[in-house]
Each structure stands twice: as structure tokens, then as C-alpha cells.
Design a protein around this motif. Sequence first.
Motif, PDB file in Angstrom:
ATOM      1  N   UNK A 176      47.802  58.042  67.848  1.00 55.93           N
ATOM      2  CA  UNK A 176      48.344  59.513  68.239  1.00 55.93           C
ATOM      3  C   UNK A 176      48.443  59.506  69.639  1.00 55.93           C
ATOM      4  N   UNK A 177      47.312  59.132  70.529  1.00 61.38           N
ATOM      5  CA  UNK A 177      47.435  59.227  71.989  1.00 61.38           C
ATOM      6  C   UNK A 177      48.725  58.467  72.613  1.00 61.38           C
ATOM      7  N   UNK A 178      48.852  57.281  71.894  1.00 58.36           N
ATOM      8  CA  UNK A 178      50.104  56.386  72.471  1.00 58.36           C
ATOM      9  C   UNK A 178      51.313  57.334  72.363  1.00 58.36           C
ATOM     10  N   UNK A 179      51.554  57.972  71.516  1.00 59.18           N
ATOM     11  CA  UNK A 179      52.819  58.650  71.400  1.00 59.18           C
ATOM     12  C   UNK A 179      52.920  59.732  72.012  1.00 59.18           C
ATOM     13  N   UNK A 180      51.759  60.530  72.090  1.00 56.91           N
ATOM     14  CA  UNK A 180      51.777  61.689  73.146  1.00 56.91           C
ATOM     15  C   UNK A 180      51.852  61.193  74.714  1.00 56.91           C
ATOM     16  N   UNK A 181      51.302  59.930  75.168  1.00 56.32           N
ATOM     17  CA  UNK A 181      51.536  59.394  76.212  1.00 56.32           C
ATOM     18  C   UNK A 181      52.916  58.890  76.725  1.00 56.32           C
ATOM     19  N   UNK A 182      53.772  58.499  75.786  1.00 57.98           N
ATOM     20  CA  UNK A 182      54.921  57.972  76.020  1.00 57.98           C
ATOM     21  C   UNK A 182      55.992  59.211  76.188  1.00 57.98           C
ATOM     22  N   UNK A 183      55.481  60.136  75.427  1.00 48.87           N
ATOM     23  CA  UNK A 183      56.373  61.378  75.559  1.00 48.87           C
ATOM     24  C   UNK A 183      56.238  61.896  76.716  1.00 48.87           C
ATOM     25  N   UNK A 184      54.961  62.110  77.376  1.00 49.94           N
ATOM     26  CA  UNK A 184      54.714  62.459  78.699  1.00 49.94           C
ATOM     27  C   UNK A 184      55.432  61.990  79.728  1.00 49.94           C
ATOM     28  N   UNK A 185      55.217  60.633  79.587  1.00 51.45           N
ATOM     29  CA  UNK A 185      55.827  59.340  80.635  1.00 51.45           C
ATOM     30  C   UNK A 185      57.200  59.755  80.502  1.00 51.45           C
ATOM     31  N   UNK A 186      57.888  60.122  79.564  1.00 50.79           N
ATOM     32  CA  UNK A 186      59.514  60.228  79.502  1.00 50.79           C
ATOM     33  C   UNK A 186      59.736  61.708  80.267  1.00 50.79           C
ATOM     34  N   UNK A 195      66.054  64.308  67.438  1.00 55.35           N
ATOM     35  CA  UNK A 195      64.877  64.797  68.197  1.00 55.35           C
ATOM     36  C   UNK A 195      64.811  64.296  69.786  1.00 55.35           C
ATOM     37  N   UNK A 196      65.489  63.370  70.060  1.00 56.07           N
ATOM     38  CA  UNK A 196      65.137  62.493  71.153  1.00 56.07           C
ATOM     39  C   UNK A 196      64.085  61.717  71.265  1.00 56.07           C
ATOM     40  N   UNK A 197      63.711  61.109  72.301  1.00 57.68           N
ATOM     41  CA  UNK A 197      62.664  60.026  72.591  1.00 57.68           C
ATOM     42  C   UNK A 197      61.425  60.833  72.217  1.00 57.68           C
ATOM     43  N   UNK A 198      61.220  61.889  73.083  1.00 51.76           N
ATOM     44  CA  UNK A 198      60.058  62.749  73.134  1.00 51.76           C
ATOM     45  C   UNK A 198      59.875  63.209  71.789  1.00 51.76           C
ATOM     46  N   UNK A 199      60.815  64.038  70.743  1.00 53.88           N
ATOM     47  CA  UNK A 199      60.489  64.155  69.535  1.00 53.88           C
ATOM     48  C   UNK A 199      60.062  63.240  68.678  1.00 53.88           C
TER      49      UNK A 199
END
Length: 414
Positions: free
Chosen positions: A80-90, A161-165
Motif C-alpha cells: 500500500x505504501x509503495x503505491x502511495x510513494x510512487x504517486x507522490x513521486x510522480x 486515471x493516469x499514473x497517480x490514479x
Amino acid sequence: MIKRNMSLIVTNQFLTVLADSIFTISIMWYMYEITQSPLSSALITAVGALTSVFISPIIGVLVDRREPKSSMQIGYAVMVAVGVLLALSYLFWLDGVAFAIYVVLIIHEICMTFIGPAKNKLLPHIVGVSRIVKVSGYLSSTSQTAYLIGQGISGVLITVMGFVGVMLFHSGVYIIASILLIFVVNIATHRKDEEAESVPAKKSSMVSEFKEGWTVLRSNRPILKLTILASLMNATTIAGALVVVLVSDHYGGNAFQFGLFGAFAAVAGILIGLVADKVSSFAKPFIVMFITLSISSIAFIFMGITTVLYLGIALFVVMNTLMTVYGILYNALLIVLVEDKFRGRVYTLNGAIATFLMPGFAIAGGVIAEWGVPVNQLFIGAGIWILLLSFFLLIDKDIRGIRKVSGKDAVTGE
């Protein structure tokens, strides 16, 4: 209780593979979009395989130290944290998102290594040893279904949704999978095992526990030999990684027709998984494994010989269907032939050894194809190699000694 556990773990598997497939396809797409480098995209596969080879044996020790459900929950939490981290990085570090992808890919692979062996340890406790092959078949069908759906909806999700979504959607799916796991309970027949595991054990070092796992694998001759056989079989990655080249150059197919290979294979995998317990029980394990492996190798050879696209698809489906049966039986043997307290370490050591040759042979296949060697010749050679290896199942006394896939009576000497 058992039926409820089966429903929960199968649904959990569906969500896990769905999220994993969406994640993998999305990061491969975005990595190429960001870098415009085929090598950068190829490195995603290499990084994942190398992480599995070098990190998974350590993870096996950690899994054996913990109750399997808690190990899986840890894996899901980090996913779960991995997905959030990548979204924030983007959103906030676009220039470094390529680097972030490689970092979280390693973390993602480590987490999947937590979840896989932990689930193997959990299965006998929630469905019973006698149902291992049946449930493994259901899990295989579920995985194929989730993978097929993941492939189908990834492009839509990326567009809408795009990468973040997509990354946040990925995290949300893992949250649901983790919640389902809470309601899985151990069945009464394994209370003694649970009580034994709850007794505080003498502390030992990671190194000594790793060595202990290796000793158990080495002393379990049938599993050790099947592990080495799997590693030798994975040398066929020299051809298997080039299916897209075979379809394009040898068959003259297009992207849609290449997609049919995976789609039909997935559908066949779904169907065979539902009856895997019946298919695998008609003879002793070594006979079933020999038949599936040898016929698969012949299909592999003729994939390289034929130039007819749809015959190639049919052969690919036959190969994948039979290898699904082989894989289900192999995974079941890993569960029933290994004592519970060592299962995590043996499972991850098995995975590390089995995949050891894959990165090198995948790169070698690409280099050889670049030199101008027709890719169909690699398929013919790989198929012959598998056919030769399959006869080992008939002549080895330890593998022949596996009488059936059921608990204490699984192995008998011949």
C-alpha cells in the motif's frame, strides 16, 4: 469453516494478482514513456528477477520466524505504501520518478516474496493437507483470471486515471486483500501445530536459520532435485523471453495477435486449474509430471517449427496448460514434503535457485537474436532441452518415490 477459508483465500489471491499485474504493466508503460529507452524497460524484469534471487532466501528466514498471516499483512501494508510513494513521486519529483520506480520495484518484489511463502505456510492450516492440490488449482485459476483482467483493464485505467490514479487504485486493492485475510482462521485440526508454534523458541541468528533452511532443503532429496530441475528448465528463458519476436518475425503477427497468445493461454489456465486435483491424481506424481513436461516440450519444439500463427497459438496454449498442471503439483509437493517451521526458508531458497539462470539466459537470448540467429531455432533448441530433462523424472529413484501428494504418506522409498 473450511469452505469460508477457501473462499476468502481465493478472493485474496485474486486481488493480490490483480493489483500486481496492474502495477507491473503500468510501471513498464510509464518507464518507457519517461525514458524512451527499451533497455530501461527491460531492466524492470531483470531487477525483479535479481531481487528474487538474492533477497528471497533472507525473507524466507523472516517468514519462518513469524505467524504466516502477520507476514502477509506486513507485505500488504508495505505494498500500500509503495503505491502511495510512487504517486507522490510522480506529483512532486517527476525528474526522479524513474529512479523511484526502480527502488519501489525492489521493495515490491521483496513484499511479494513475503506474501508467497507465507501463503504456502498458511494453506495447510486453513484448508487441511488433503485439499492442498485442489486449493492450489483454484488459486492458479484465480491468478490466471486476475492476470487476464489486469492486462485488459490496465490500459483503460492508465488512460482514465493516469499514473497517480493507477498507483492509488493499486494500493486500494491491497487494502481490501489485507482486510479479507483478517477473517481467515485456522481450522481445528491444526490447533496442536499452532500451540507448538506459540511456544517461545530459543533465539538464533539469521545466518544460522538460513543455514538450517539450506540443510533441510539439501536433506530433502526429492525437493532438492525438483528445485535443480526447475533451475535447469528455466534456461529456456533464452527463448521464452522472445515470444513477442517469434510472433512478429517468424509468424508475421501483429500486436493484437500477440495478445491472443496470452489471452488464450490464460483462459486455458483458468479451466485446467479448476480440475487440477483430478488431473494430477490419475497416476503417481512423477508420471504426471513427466507426461506434462514431455508433451509441453514437444509443443515448444513445434512452436519453432511451424510458421502458421494460429497453430502456434494452439501449441502455446497446450504448453501453458500442461505446465500449469506441473506447477500446481510441484507447488503442492513443496507444501506437503516440507515441515511447517522450515517451509518459508525452503520455499524462498527454491525460488532463488529456480530463477537463478533466468536473467542471464534472457539477456543471452536477446543478444543471440541481435546477432541474426532466427528466434525459432532457439525455441526448437529449448524444447529439446526440456524433453531431455523430462526423462530425469522417470529415472530418479527419489522423485519416483513420491507416492502421492498427501501428508505423511507423500514419500516412500522404492
